[in-house]
Scaffold this motif. Structure first.
Motif, short mmCIF file in Angstrom:
data_model
loop_
_atom_site.label_atom_id
_atom_site.label_comp_id
_atom_site.label_asym_id
_atom_site.label_seq_id
_atom_site.Cartn_x
_atom_site.Cartn_y
_atom_site.Cartn_z
N LEU A 209 -1.82 3.27 -6.66
CA LEU A 209 -0.66 2.78 -6.03
C LEU A 209 0.63 3.34 -6.77
O LEU A 209 1.60 3.86 -6.17
N ASP A 210 0.73 3.10 -8.06
CA ASP A 210 1.95 3.21 -9.07
C ASP A 210 1.45 4.10 -10.29
O ASP A 210 2.38 4.46 -10.90
N ILE B 168 1.00 -1.13 0.05
CA ILE B 168 0.00 0.11 -0.07
C ILE B 168 0.87 1.28 0.11
O ILE B 168 1.90 1.57 0.79
N THR B 169 0.73 2.21 -0.99
CA THR B 169 1.56 3.29 -1.08
C THR B 169 0.60 4.30 -1.44
O THR B 169 1.13 5.52 -1.85
N ASN B 170 -0.69 4.24 -1.16
CA ASN B 170 -1.66 5.42 -1.59
C ASN B 170 -1.58 6.41 -0.15
O ASN B 170 -1.88 5.76 0.48
N THR C 61 -7.13 -5.07 -5.73
CA THR C 61 -6.09 -4.67 -6.61
C THR C 61 -6.07 -4.91 -8.00
O THR C 61 -6.15 -5.98 -8.42
N SER D 189 -0.60 8.48 -6.68
CA SER D 189 -0.60 7.79 -5.40
C SER D 189 -1.06 8.83 -4.16
O SER D 189 -1.11 8.17 -3.12
#
Length: 243
Positions: A54-55, A9-11, A31, A77
């Motif tokens: 996310l990306d 998780i990078t949001n 996802t 993100s």
């Protein structure tokens, strides 16, 4: 758009939620992979899902006709797509186009609505994010009118680099011209000027950011203003309220 294997998780928006709220929210997300060039919605189209990249990243494009288009916001993100749902509306006012392929979290609109009703922290966070988007939209309007193409191109490349998480970008002059609302010749001259100064390298649609610090200096003040506002309204406020 295809389902994907789970990604870290990078949001930033989801990461700003309190831990327990974040766990409940993620349980209803899937996802998926955003495909470059995919149109998520057209103007007036119904919003069926919210997306938290996310990306990958999504361009929001205002259209006045088939050939009159301008990118007015970019969602990576740091944010989410589907904000009209927070206002009780399921219609998209703009074209949502995937500009950068990559994974994203997706949630059905109806499920998102239930989370919004039941989670005050999510409501507060998205109100602040809506303010950030309003600021971005208004600044794009002023920037397009008052600032030179070279500075605007520098700003746009920095925004894209931030969301692509890479120094390597694939962007044709035709695509850049559409995004910035200028003629292709204007993009060519601006890109040549940035390349001559050693800030970027451009060859057949492949752009490499060589000197980010100098590219920031070459951009208009809108880039720094956008980042500062996001930190103040989302990051710092989120830390204060979320503990």
């Amino acid at each position: 758009m295809q389902s994907s294997t789970p990604s870290p998780i990078t949001n930033d928006l989801i990461d700003s939620l309190p831990p327990q709220d974040r766990v409940f929210f993620l349980a209803d997300c899937e996802t998926i992979d955003l495909a470059f060039g995919e149109v998520i919605t057209e103007p007036g189209g119904r919003i069926l899902h919210v997306f938290f990249p996310l990306d990958g990243f999504i361009s929001l494009i205002a259209s006045l006709g088939d050939s009159e288009r301008l990118e007015v916001a970019m969602v990576g993100s740091e944010g989410m797509y589907g904000m009209p749902l927070t206002l009780g509306l399921d219609e998209s006012p703009m074209r949502a186009l995937v500009q950068g392929a990559g994974p994203a979290l997706r949630m059905p609109a109806a499920v998102f609505g239930r989370h919004l009703e039941q989670c005050p922290a999510l409501q507060a966070l998205l109100k602040r994010y809506l303010y950030v988007l309003m600021h971005q939209l208004s600044r794009v309007a002023a920037c397009t009118h008052f600032h030179q193409v070279e500075a605007r191109l520098a700003r746009w490349l920095l925004m894209t680099q931030d969301r692509a998480h890479s120094d390597q970008l694939h962007l044709t002059h035709e695509f850049l011209a559409t995004m910035l609302g200028v003629r292709r010749a204007g993009i060519t001259l601006a890109a040549m000027a940035l390349q001559a100064r050693g800030l970027i390298r451009y060859y057949r649609g492949d752009i490499t950011v060589l000197d980010r610090a100098s590219l920031i200096e070459a951009s208009c003040g809108c880039y720094a203003a956008d980042r500062s506002l996001y930190r103040r309204v989302i990051t710092e406020e989120g830390v204060t309220e979320g503990g």
